[in-house]
Design an enzyme around this catalytic site. Structure first.
Site, mmCIF file in Angstrom:
data_model
loop_
_atom_site.group_PDB
_atom_site.id
_atom_site.type_symbol
_atom_site.label_atom_id
_atom_site.label_comp_id
_atom_site.label_asym_id
_atom_site.label_seq_id
_atom_site.Cartn_x
_atom_site.Cartn_y
_atom_site.Cartn_z
ATOM 1 N N LYS A 195 0.839 -1.204 0.000
ATOM 2 C CA LYS A 195 0.000 0.000 0.000
ATOM 3 C C LYS A 195 0.871 1.250 0.000
ATOM 4 O O LYS A 195 1.601 1.511 0.951
ATOM 5 C CB LYS A 195 -0.905 0.050 1.236
ATOM 6 N N GLU A 269 10.583 0.937 9.973
ATOM 7 C CA GLU A 269 11.561 1.993 9.673
ATOM 8 C C GLU A 269 10.828 3.304 9.941
ATOM 9 O O GLU A 269 9.939 3.686 9.198
ATOM 10 C CB GLU A 269 12.029 1.868 8.222
ATOM 11 N N CYS A 303 13.630 10.705 6.446
ATOM 12 C CA CYS A 303 13.713 10.182 7.809
ATOM 13 C C CYS A 303 15.131 10.308 8.362
ATOM 14 O O CYS A 303 15.324 10.485 9.551
ATOM 15 C CB CYS A 303 13.233 8.746 7.868
ATOM 16 N N GLU A 400 10.636 15.219 15.338
ATOM 17 C CA GLU A 400 10.845 15.180 13.887
ATOM 18 C C GLU A 400 9.897 16.178 13.207
ATOM 19 O O GLU A 400 8.687 16.069 13.331
ATOM 20 C CB GLU A 400 10.571 13.764 13.363
HETATM 21 P P1 NAI Z 1 1.955 7.924 8.574
HETATM 22 O O1 NAI Z 1 2.849 7.104 9.405
HETATM 23 O O2 NAI Z 1 0.551 8.113 9.012
HETATM 24 O O3 NAI Z 1 1.887 7.315 7.090
HETATM 25 C C1 NAI Z 1 2.767 6.346 6.559
HETATM 26 C C2 NAI Z 1 1.975 5.224 5.921
HETATM 27 O O4 NAI Z 1 1.258 4.519 6.929
HETATM 28 C C3 NAI Z 1 0.933 5.675 4.913
HETATM 29 O O5 NAI Z 1 0.887 4.734 3.855
HETATM 30 C C4 NAI Z 1 -0.353 5.625 5.708
HETATM 31 O O6 NAI Z 1 -1.499 5.448 4.917
HETATM 32 C C5 NAI Z 1 -0.119 4.408 6.586
HETATM 33 N N1 NAI Z 1 -0.915 4.372 7.816
HETATM 34 C C6 NAI Z 1 -1.437 5.415 8.517
HETATM 35 N N2 NAI Z 1 -2.085 4.959 9.607
HETATM 36 C C7 NAI Z 1 -1.959 3.612 9.612
HETATM 37 C C8 NAI Z 1 -2.403 2.575 10.490
HETATM 38 N N3 NAI Z 1 -3.098 2.837 11.578
HETATM 39 N N4 NAI Z 1 -2.070 1.301 10.189
HETATM 40 C C9 NAI Z 1 -1.357 1.006 9.087
HETATM 41 N N5 NAI Z 1 -0.930 1.941 8.220
HETATM 42 C C10 NAI Z 1 -1.213 3.232 8.471
HETATM 43 O O7 NAI Z 1 2.639 9.340 8.358
HETATM 44 P P2 NAI Z 1 1.932 10.728 7.993
HETATM 45 O O8 NAI Z 1 0.731 10.952 8.840
HETATM 46 O O9 NAI Z 1 1.729 10.761 6.528
HETATM 47 O O10 NAI Z 1 3.053 11.766 8.404
HETATM 48 C C11 NAI Z 1 3.119 12.257 9.717
HETATM 49 C C12 NAI Z 1 4.526 12.420 10.172
HETATM 50 O O11 NAI Z 1 5.182 11.169 10.200
HETATM 51 C C13 NAI Z 1 5.395 13.270 9.292
HETATM 52 O O12 NAI Z 1 5.247 14.606 9.580
HETATM 53 C C14 NAI Z 1 6.770 12.756 9.612
HETATM 54 O O13 NAI Z 1 7.271 13.389 10.753
HETATM 55 C C15 NAI Z 1 6.542 11.309 9.909
HETATM 56 N N6 NAI Z 1 6.867 10.454 8.761
HETATM 57 C C16 NAI Z 1 8.063 9.842 8.780
HETATM 58 C C17 NAI Z 1 8.445 9.076 7.712
HETATM 59 C C18 NAI Z 1 9.766 8.413 7.717
HETATM 60 O O14 NAI Z 1 10.180 7.872 6.698
HETATM 61 N N7 NAI Z 1 10.475 8.417 8.811
HETATM 62 C C19 NAI Z 1 7.606 8.902 6.526
HETATM 63 C C20 NAI Z 1 6.327 9.555 6.627
HETATM 64 C C21 NAI Z 1 6.008 10.313 7.711
#
Ligand code: NAI
Ligand code: MG
Length: 489
Positions: A195, A269, A303, A400
């Site tokens: 996904k 990650e 990240c 972050e």
């Molecule tokens: P997120 O962690 O919600 O999204 C990442 C993925 O997880 C997306 O595909 C999303 O649809 C999915 N997801 C969301 N809720 C889920 C759940 N309950 N169970 C399974 N999958 C789920 O991140 P978001 O809200 O887009 O970004 C928020 C913050 O997270 C950012 O501001 C950043 O600080 C951090 N982030 C860090 C990343 C990294 O690579 N370290 C990547 C993306 C976000």
């Protein structure tokens, strides 16, 4: 291989010598509406729902994407399970051939992938073109090579495939993260339900198209779209053997709880807040380039971004002056322009989050500095920003931000900087700039970070493992280590 590979059509008319204006992106063959890729076909979602994806640089709607519900997830998992029987029995050499074919097709369609990546996510075209897409192809090439050499990867042991892998990826490197997840899973004989993130699904859907053309047996890779609800349905599906997640630490923790007590394997990650450390004996001009690349690459949506700068006190003034001068030269704006250094913030939500941190930092007493550049009136943009005189307890130092925002702290001794660099919930990456090899060795062994770059930053290669400590997650992706989470030994 039964199906014949369709000759790829180059439906993108623009040459790289010319930076496409935003309106020229109309030449890209995008559908108005995308369905789910399950069992080798595009199928309507059971939910009957679609949602919009936008171009964050223009705020225009690009296309509609299907929202998968539990029934759709179940259908995808069933397809992957059925395909696993066949895929895990195909000879390893044959498996490798399919993966090579995917790699080559990505290369052939690289231009189109790069433009779509930039349209959907806002990153500068130069980065999509020179980094994201070539690296994605390289990951498939690299893991294709491992497919028939697993007994050498794990000498004297018998690596067995796990089954169906559920993979959930973020929006900062959409195609590249899909490659990081899919390539090692296929090389080790697993099948996949992947996904992409809801703001950047288009290159994964384009990859689905490509996978269809590659002749990969139906159901080996299924790509389903949706937001957190869809992700949770994948995590909770009882017939999934492994979850691989990249994203926020909050969601990572929820996933860990959700699968506790099941026999699903897990790799996470998660976030980071890396220290980028400049010693007084470092080549300062190079270090300044490393600082800029560390925090402003991909708008800081990285990240492993070098988001906390530590400068040795006696060179702090000169480094900060050079950094400010360099920031003035950064071009912020149209991501489709090949001269752009900093593109659009990925979404309105992310821009709100970053702007909120700018307020928090000011209220905490750090001095804010921004380059004098203008930003487009439409679209989501943020000026490159410094927080000078930041202190260890500030939220802008501890949390972050995931944007083009750098905090700056100074230090006198090596012990002091190690202490401060490690005093954080995260442990994904770090950077060290010095002329002395002994200092590099000292720091790489004492910094609690999965990756430590020396006199460089944000360098990625499929052969090197990547992953974190503490709240940055566990498990490694890339390299030989990246095979481990997909096998039972
Ligand atoms: P997120 O962690 O919600 O999204 C990442 C993925 O997880 C997306 O595909 C999303 O649809 C999915 N997801 C969301 N809720 C889920 C759940 N309950 N169970 C399974 N999958 C789920 O991140 P978001 O809200 O887009 O970004 C928020 C913050 O997270 C950012 O501001 C950043 O600080 C951090 N982030 C860090 C990343 C990294 O690579 N370290 C990547 C993306 C976000
Ligand atoms: Mg989008």
């Amino acid at each position: 291989m039964t199906k014949k590979t369709k000759q790829p059509t180059l439906d993108f008319k623009t040459d790289w010598a010319y930076a496409p204006a935003l309106e020229d992106t109309k030449h890209i063959n995008l559908k108005k509406q995308y369905d789910l890729f399950i069992d080798g076909k595009f199928v309507k979602p059971n939910s009957k729902k679609h949602f919009a994806t936008y171009n964050p640089a223009t705020e225009e709607k690009i296309a509609e994407i299907a929202e998968a519900n539990e029934k759709d997830v179940d259908k995808a998992v069933k397809a992957a399970r059925k395909a696993f029987d066949k895929w895990s029995k195909i000879s390893a050499k044959e498996r490798g051939k399919y993966i090579y074919r995917i790699a080559r097709l990505i290369q052939e369609r690289a231009r189109e992938f790069a433009v779509i990546e930039t349209m959907d996510g806002g990153k500068p075209i130069r980065e999509s073109r020179d980094i994201d897409i070539p690296l994605a192809a390289n990951h498939f090439f690299y893991y294709a090579g491992w497919a028939d050499k697993l007994e050498y990867a794990f000498p004297d042991r018998t690596p067995k495939s796990l089954g169906v892998a559920g993979q959930i990826i973020p929006w900062n490197f959409p195609l590249l993260m899909a490659a990081w997840k899919i390539a090692p899973a296929l090389a080790t004989g697993n099948t996949v339900v992947l996904k992409p993130a809801e703001t950047t699904s288009l290159t994964a859907l384009k990859l689905a198209d490509l996978i269809q053309d590659s002749g990969l047996p139906d159901g080996v890779v299924n790509i389903i779209t949706g937001a957190g609800h869809t992700g949770a349905a994948i995590v909770n599906h009882p017939d999934i053997n492994k979850i691989a997640f990249t994203g926020s630490t909050d969601v990572g923790k929820m996933i860990q709880k959700a699968i506790a007590g099941t026999d699903k394997k897990l790799t996470l990650e998660l976030g980071g807040k890396a220290a980028n450390i400049i010693f007084d004996d470092a080549p300062l001009d190079q270090a300044v380039e490393g600082i800029v690349n560390g925090i402003f690459f991909n708008q800081g949506h990285v990240c492993c971004a070098g988001s906390r700068l530590f400068v040795q006190e006696n060179v702090a003034d000169i480094v900060i002056r050079k950094l400010k001068d360099r920031m003035e030269t950064l071009v912020v704006g149209n991501p489709m322009d090949k001269n752009t250094d900093i593109g659009a913030i990925n979404s309105k939500e992310q821009l709100l989050k970053i702007n909120n941190y700018l307020k928090i930092g000011k209220a905490e007493g750090a001095d804010i500095y921004q380059s004098s550049c203008g930003i487009p009136s439409k679209g989501y943009f943020c000026k490159p920003t410094l927080f000078l005189n930041a202190s260890q307890s500030h939220r802008v130092v501890q949390e972050e931000i995931f944007g083009p925002v750098l905090t700056i702290q100074t230090f006198r001794t090596i012990e002091e900087v190690i202490e401060k660099a490690n005093n954080i919930p995260y442990g994904l990456s770090a950077g060290v700039w010095t002329d002395k090899g002994s200092k590099i060795f000292n720091l790489t062994s004492k910094l609690r970070a999965g990756v430590v770059w020396a006199n460089t930053y944000n360098k990625f290669d499929p052969t090197s493992p990547f992953g974190g400590y503490k709240e940055s997650g566990f498990g490694r992706e890339g390299g030989l280590h990246g095979l481990m989470p997909y096998v039972r030994l």
